[in-house]
Design an enzyme around this catalytic site. Structure first.
Site, PDB file in Angstrom:
ATOM      1  N   THR A   1       0.816  -1.209   0.000  1.00 50.85           N
ATOM      2  CA  THR A   1       0.000   0.000   0.000  1.00 50.85           C
ATOM      3  C   THR A   1       0.853   1.263   0.000  1.00 50.85           C
ATOM      4  O   THR A   1       2.005   1.248   0.453  1.00 50.85           O
ATOM      5  CB  THR A   1      -0.901  -0.010   1.256  1.00 50.85           C
ATOM      6  OG1 THR A   1      -1.517   1.257   1.394  1.00 50.85           O
ATOM      7  CG2 THR A   1      -0.103  -0.295   2.525  1.00 50.85           C
ATOM      8  N   ASP A   2       0.254   2.368  -0.427  1.00 51.70           N
ATOM      9  CA  ASP A   2       0.957   3.662  -0.368  1.00 51.70           C
ATOM     10  C   ASP A   2       1.074   4.175   1.071  1.00 51.70           C
ATOM     11  O   ASP A   2       1.872   5.073   1.348  1.00 51.70           O
ATOM     12  CB  ASP A   2       0.255   4.714  -1.253  1.00 51.70           C
ATOM     13  CG  ASP A   2      -1.188   5.004  -0.881  1.00 51.70           C
ATOM     14  OD1 ASP A   2      -1.703   4.393   0.082  1.00 51.70           O
ATOM     15  OD2 ASP A   2      -1.813   5.851  -1.560  1.00 51.70           O
ATOM     16  N   GLU A   3       0.277   3.585   1.997  1.00 45.81           N
ATOM     17  CA  GLU A   3       0.275   4.104   3.374  1.00 45.81           C
ATOM     18  C   GLU A   3       1.610   3.895   4.072  1.00 45.81           C
ATOM     19  O   GLU A   3       1.895   4.555   5.073  1.00 45.81           O
ATOM     20  CB  GLU A   3      -0.833   3.446   4.209  1.00 45.81           C
ATOM     21  CG  GLU A   3      -2.199   3.663   3.606  1.00 45.81           C
ATOM     22  CD  GLU A   3      -3.342   3.690   4.597  1.00 45.81           C
ATOM     23  OE1 GLU A   3      -3.082   3.683   5.820  1.00 45.81           O
ATOM     24  OE2 GLU A   3      -4.488   3.726   4.152  1.00 45.81           O
TER      25      GLU A   3
ATOM     26  N   TYR B   1      -1.799  -0.204  11.129  1.00 46.58           N
ATOM     27  CA  TYR B   1      -1.932  -0.923   9.847  1.00 46.58           C
ATOM     28  C   TYR B   1      -0.741  -0.616   8.949  1.00 46.58           C
ATOM     29  O   TYR B   1      -0.093  -1.534   8.410  1.00 46.58           O
ATOM     30  CB  TYR B   1      -3.245  -0.525   9.146  1.00 46.58           C
ATOM     31  CG  TYR B   1      -3.262  -0.865   7.673  1.00 46.58           C
ATOM     32  CD1 TYR B   1      -3.308  -2.194   7.247  1.00 46.58           C
ATOM     33  CD2 TYR B   1      -3.212   0.134   6.690  1.00 46.58           C
ATOM     34  CE1 TYR B   1      -3.308  -2.524   5.885  1.00 46.58           C
ATOM     35  CE2 TYR B   1      -3.213  -0.184   5.332  1.00 46.58           C
ATOM     36  CZ  TYR B   1      -3.255  -1.511   4.936  1.00 46.58           C
ATOM     37  OH  TYR B   1      -3.251  -1.826   3.596  1.00 46.58           O
TER      38      TYR B   1
ATOM     39  N   LYS C   1       2.176  -3.163   7.470  1.00 47.09           N
ATOM     40  CA  LYS C   1       2.437  -3.372   6.037  1.00 47.09           C
ATOM     41  C   LYS C   1       3.888  -2.975   5.704  1.00 47.09           C
ATOM     42  O   LYS C   1       4.551  -3.628   4.893  1.00 47.09           O
ATOM     43  CB  LYS C   1       1.455  -2.571   5.177  1.00 47.09           C
ATOM     44  CG  LYS C   1       0.025  -3.083   5.203  1.00 47.09           C
ATOM     45  CD  LYS C   1      -0.165  -4.478   4.609  1.00 47.09           C
ATOM     46  CE  LYS C   1       0.083  -4.535   3.112  1.00 47.09           C
ATOM     47  NZ  LYS C   1      -0.304  -5.867   2.551  1.00 47.09           N
TER      48      LYS C   1
HETATM   49  P1  NAD Z   1      -9.682  -7.203   2.535  1.00 49.54           P
HETATM   50  O1  NAD Z   1      -9.643  -6.897   3.987  1.00 49.54           O
HETATM   51  O2  NAD Z   1     -10.909  -6.913   1.757  1.00 49.54           O
HETATM   52  O3  NAD Z   1      -9.348  -8.762   2.305  1.00 49.54           O
HETATM   53  C1  NAD Z   1      -8.318  -9.405   2.997  1.00 49.54           C
HETATM   54  C2  NAD Z   1      -8.470 -10.910   2.798  1.00 49.54           C
HETATM   55  O4  NAD Z   1      -7.392 -11.552   3.478  1.00 49.54           O
HETATM   56  C3  NAD Z   1      -9.769 -11.476   3.367  1.00 49.54           C
HETATM   57  O5  NAD Z   1     -10.365 -12.374   2.446  1.00 49.54           O
HETATM   58  C4  NAD Z   1      -9.320 -12.230   4.621  1.00 49.54           C
HETATM   59  O6  NAD Z   1     -10.140 -13.323   4.955  1.00 49.54           O
HETATM   60  C5  NAD Z   1      -7.908 -12.660   4.223  1.00 49.54           C
HETATM   61  N1  NAD Z   1      -7.040 -12.878   5.378  1.00 49.54           N
HETATM   62  C6  NAD Z   1      -6.839 -12.044   6.438  1.00 49.54           C
HETATM   63  N2  NAD Z   1      -5.981 -12.602   7.300  1.00 49.54           N
HETATM   64  C7  NAD Z   1      -5.608 -13.800   6.773  1.00 49.54           C
HETATM   65  C8  NAD Z   1      -4.721 -14.819   7.183  1.00 49.54           C
HETATM   66  N3  NAD Z   1      -4.036 -14.737   8.349  1.00 49.54           N
HETATM   67  N4  NAD Z   1      -4.563 -15.896   6.392  1.00 49.54           N
HETATM   68  C9  NAD Z   1      -5.251 -16.018   5.224  1.00 49.54           C
HETATM   69  N5  NAD Z   1      -6.120 -15.076   4.797  1.00 49.54           N
HETATM   70  C10 NAD Z   1      -6.282 -13.982   5.559  1.00 49.54           C
HETATM   71  O7  NAD Z   1      -8.421  -6.464   1.924  1.00 49.54           O
HETATM   72  P2  NAD Z   1      -8.244  -5.745   0.495  1.00 49.54           P
HETATM   73  O8  NAD Z   1      -8.742  -4.361   0.585  1.00 49.54           O
HETATM   74  O9  NAD Z   1      -8.740  -6.649  -0.547  1.00 49.54           O
HETATM   75  O10 NAD Z   1      -6.644  -5.673   0.423  1.00 49.54           O
HETATM   76  C11 NAD Z   1      -5.891  -6.763  -0.126  1.00 49.54           C
HETATM   77  C12 NAD Z   1      -4.414  -6.408  -0.055  1.00 49.54           C
HETATM   78  O11 NAD Z   1      -4.184  -5.199  -0.796  1.00 49.54           O
HETATM   79  C13 NAD Z   1      -3.908  -6.124   1.356  1.00 49.54           C
HETATM   80  O12 NAD Z   1      -2.617  -6.649   1.460  1.00 49.54           O
HETATM   81  C14 NAD Z   1      -3.880  -4.603   1.455  1.00 49.54           C
HETATM   82  O13 NAD Z   1      -2.918  -4.168   2.357  1.00 49.54           O
HETATM   83  C15 NAD Z   1      -3.538  -4.238   0.023  1.00 49.54           C
HETATM   84  N6  NAD Z   1      -4.011  -2.914  -0.435  1.00 49.54           N
HETATM   85  C16 NAD Z   1      -5.311  -2.544  -0.273  1.00 49.54           C
HETATM   86  C17 NAD Z   1      -5.752  -1.325  -0.790  1.00 49.54           C
HETATM   87  C18 NAD Z   1      -7.197  -0.888  -0.660  1.00 49.54           C
HETATM   88  O14 NAD Z   1      -7.519   0.253  -1.022  1.00 49.54           O
HETATM   89  N7  NAD Z   1      -8.116  -1.732  -0.205  1.00 49.54           N
HETATM   90  C19 NAD Z   1      -4.850  -0.472  -1.433  1.00 49.54           C
HETATM   91  C20 NAD Z   1      -3.504  -0.869  -1.569  1.00 49.54           C
HETATM   92  C21 NAD Z   1      -3.101  -2.109  -1.087  1.00 49.54           C
HETATM   93  O1  DAU Z   2      -4.130   4.044   0.638  1.00 51.25           O
HETATM   94  C1  DAU Z   2      -4.355   2.667   0.511  1.00 51.25           C
HETATM   95  C2  DAU Z   2      -5.179   2.191   1.679  1.00 51.25           C
HETATM   96  O2  DAU Z   2      -6.508   2.655   1.445  1.00 51.25           O
HETATM   97  C3  DAU Z   2      -5.173   0.673   1.861  1.00 51.25           C
HETATM   98  O3  DAU Z   2      -3.876   0.262   2.168  1.00 51.25           O
HETATM   99  C4  DAU Z   2      -6.123   0.264   2.990  1.00 51.25           C
HETATM  100  O4  DAU Z   2      -6.181  -1.142   3.075  1.00 51.25           O
HETATM  101  C5  DAU Z   2      -7.499   0.810   2.675  1.00 51.25           C
HETATM  102  O5  DAU Z   2      -8.382   0.530   3.748  1.00 51.25           O
HETATM  103  C6  DAU Z   2      -7.440   2.318   2.437  1.00 51.25           C
HETATM  104  O6  DAU Z   2      -7.120   3.020   3.671  1.00 51.25           O
HETATM  105  P1  DAU Z   2      -7.849   4.392   4.057  1.00 51.25           P
HETATM  106  O7  DAU Z   2      -7.749   4.603   5.498  1.00 51.25           O
HETATM  107  O8  DAU Z   2      -7.398   5.500   3.169  1.00 51.25           O
HETATM  108  O9  DAU Z   2      -9.351   3.996   3.596  1.00 51.25           O
HETATM  109  P2  DAU Z   2     -10.775   4.259   4.274  1.00 51.25           P
HETATM  110  O10 DAU Z   2     -11.797   3.873   3.251  1.00 51.25           O
HETATM  111  O11 DAU Z   2     -10.882   3.677   5.623  1.00 51.25           O
HETATM  112  O12 DAU Z   2     -10.797   5.843   4.409  1.00 51.25           O
HETATM  113  C7  DAU Z   2     -10.612   6.680   3.285  1.00 51.25           C
HETATM  114  C8  DAU Z   2     -10.578   8.118   3.800  1.00 51.25           C
HETATM  115  O13 DAU Z   2     -11.913   8.461   4.257  1.00 51.25           O
HETATM  116  C9  DAU Z   2      -9.667   8.331   4.985  1.00 51.25           C
HETATM  117  O14 DAU Z   2      -9.080   9.608   4.902  1.00 51.25           O
HETATM  118  C10 DAU Z   2     -10.605   8.253   6.199  1.00 51.25           C
HETATM  119  C11 DAU Z   2     -11.902   8.811   5.647  1.00 51.25           C
HETATM  120  N1  DAU Z   2     -13.145   8.249   6.246  1.00 51.25           N
HETATM  121  C12 DAU Z   2     -13.258   6.892   6.315  1.00 51.25           C
HETATM  122  C13 DAU Z   2     -14.395   6.331   6.869  1.00 51.25           C
HETATM  123  C14 DAU Z   2     -14.526   4.830   6.974  1.00 51.25           C
HETATM  124  C15 DAU Z   2     -14.145   9.094   6.659  1.00 51.25           C
HETATM  125  O15 DAU Z   2     -14.051  10.344   6.547  1.00 51.25           O
HETATM  126  N2  DAU Z   2     -15.278   8.539   7.203  1.00 51.25           N
HETATM  127  C16 DAU Z   2     -15.444   7.185   7.345  1.00 51.25           C
HETATM  128  O16 DAU Z   2     -16.479   6.733   7.901  1.00 51.25           O
END
Ligand code: NAD
Ligand code: DAU
Length: 361
Positions: free
Chosen positions: A137-139, A163, A167
């Site tokens: 992730t970019d975080e 988190y 990562k």
């Molecule tokens: P998600 O939370 O929707 O899904 C995570 C999955 O991992 C789930 O199916 C869960 O059951 C499985 N999991 C969790 N712990 C586990 C374990 N110990 N063993 C096996 N499976 C396990 O997450 P997502 O949003 O799909 O993100 C997927 C990946 O992409 C993550 O590594 C996250 O850090 C990365 N990522 C997410 C975003 C985003 O915006 N969502 C952006 C950049 C990178």
């Molecule tokens: O940047 C990549 C990341 O994006 C991934 O690595 C994470 O897995 C993914 O969850 C996401 O993280 P964020 O914290 O950016 O996503 P989230 O959807 O939780 O929040 C997006 C933005 O919106 C953040 O600035 C917090 C804000 N927010 C979020 C929620 C849930 C609100 O203002 N209100 C809310 O209720």
């Protein structure tokens, strides 16, 4: 055949669909099915011999070793993680366990497997025809001031939330397993994804869900925190490109060139919903926007410099935010049963804990 972890979750499920559609190559899907893992995301693949689902933990070395020995994948793609920042603030333990300890266990089993593969080329990192791709992730890069340039791959890891720290630690482990043991790894660092199958704890699906339910749309703080948004299928296509053509040992940033403050994102969703599914009382969904307490340590701005992957691998996003958000809102409107399925008991408990009854009535 490839082995993927965490593909009952949001991005992983989208990846498996995109992968099978485009390549047809079989997938072993190892997922623990935490609250975020949902077999319904893969329902259309039931009975499809190209998708083998295994419920289990990435840290279960015996299981991972047995899967590698049985299926002999040419690549492992690691999506599995605890992924929600707010949950990491309330309870970091699971994040340390899965994202750090789990990734460590997985790397060890993959290293053992890779070390025993026959060499099909005389030298070089691809000599055993195997790759490990780590999805990150970019975080991990921390936060930006308004005038800062976007994160490049050379930006230091400066994570701010539990988190992000977990990562970042996993990125470092992957890097070290390459540097020390020669494991052929690739790492991708992507910005915020949105699209089908995203669990409604994250901003975009939460807002769509609450809007339709007549509930408040919670904006943390002043809503001026900036994120870069990428349609999930574009992320999946980028991962495929990196897997096939990336240089082993390198990191690739993936982003949408689409920075927006949270308030603007929520207002856009309201406008799209007003057009597709007007409120029965004639009001606009933006009337439900509610400012609530900020997230502790909330990163102010993320932005991704995605020039390296464009230059080196020819990838760029296909969707704009306008086209992607329209598709996304339509998908949630057309799949009320999916949303109902995931907003069950465990989801209700989370909402009560996180929002203390102020955002959900
Ligand atoms: P998600 O939370 O929707 O899904 C995570 C999955 O991992 C789930 O199916 C869960 O059951 C499985 N999991 C969790 N712990 C586990 C374990 N110990 N063993 C096996 N499976 C396990 O997450 P997502 O949003 O799909 O993100 C997927 C990946 O992409 C993550 O590594 C996250 O850090 C990365 N990522 C997410 C975003 C985003 O915006 N969502 C952006 C950049 C990178
Ligand atoms: O940047 C990549 C990341 O994006 C991934 O690595 C994470 O897995 C993914 O969850 C996401 O993280 P964020 O914290 O950016 O996503 P989230 O959807 O939780 O929040 C997006 C933005 O919106 C953040 O600035 C917090 C804000 N927010 C979020 C929620 C849930 C609100 O203002 N209100 C809310 O209720």
């Amino acid at each position: 055949m490839i082995l993927v972890t965490g593909c009952a979750g949001f991005i992983g499920a989208n990846f498996v669909h995109a992968w099978l559609e485009r390549t047809g190559e079989a997938v072993i899907n190892l997922d623990r099915l935490t609250y975020a893992g949902n077999p319904e995301n893969l329902a259309s693949l039931r009975g499809d011999p190209r998708h083998v689902f295994v419920q289990g933990d990435i840290g279960d070395r015996a299981l991972v070793g047995a899967l590698l020995a049985q299926y002999r994948p040419r690549a492992v793609l690691h999506f599995a993680a605890e992924s929600h920042v707010d949950r990491s603030i309330l309870g970091p333990g699971e994040f340390i366990q899965t994202n750090i300890v789990g990734t460590f266990g997985l790397l060890e089993m993959v290293r053992e497997y890779w070390g025993r593969l026959p060499e099909s080329a005389p030298e070089g990192p691809d000599r055993r025809g195997f790759r490990f791709l780590h999805v990150s992730t970019d975080e991990v890069y921390g936060t930006l001031a308004p005038a800062d340039p976007p994160f490049a791959e050379t930006h230091p890891h400066l994570p701010n939330s539990p988190y992000a720290a977990s990562k970042a630690a996993s990125d470092h482990l992957v890097r070290a397993w390459h540097h020390t043991y020669g494991l052929p790894v690739l790492t991708t660092n992507c910005s915020n994804n949105y699209g089908p199958y995203q669990f409604p704890e994250k901003l975009i699906p939460l807002v769509i869900h609450n809007a339709l339910a007549g509930k408040p749309l919670p904006i943390y703080g002043d809503g001026q925190q900036v994120r870069d948004w990428l349609y999930v299928e574009d992320h999946c296509l980028a991962i495929m490109r990196v897997l096939e053509s990336g240089t082993v040992g390198e990191t690739y940033n993936i982003g949408g060139w689409n920075e927006q403050p949270n308030l603007a994102v929520v207002q856009t969703i309201c406008t799209v919903l007003d057009g597709l599914h007007p409120r029965s009382d004639g009001g606009g969904y933006a009337g439900q926007i509610t400012f609530v307490q900020d997230r502790p340590g909330h990163d102010r701005r993320y932005a991704i410099d995605a020039r390296k992957i464009a230059r080196a691998l020819g990838w760029k996003p296909l969707e704009t935010f306008a086209s992607g958000i329209l598709k996304t809102v339509r998908w949630y409107l057309e799949h009320p049963e999916w949303v109902q399925g995931v907003t069950s008991g465990a989801y209700r408990q989370w909402v009560d804990r996180q929002y203390g009854g102020t955002k959900e009535r």
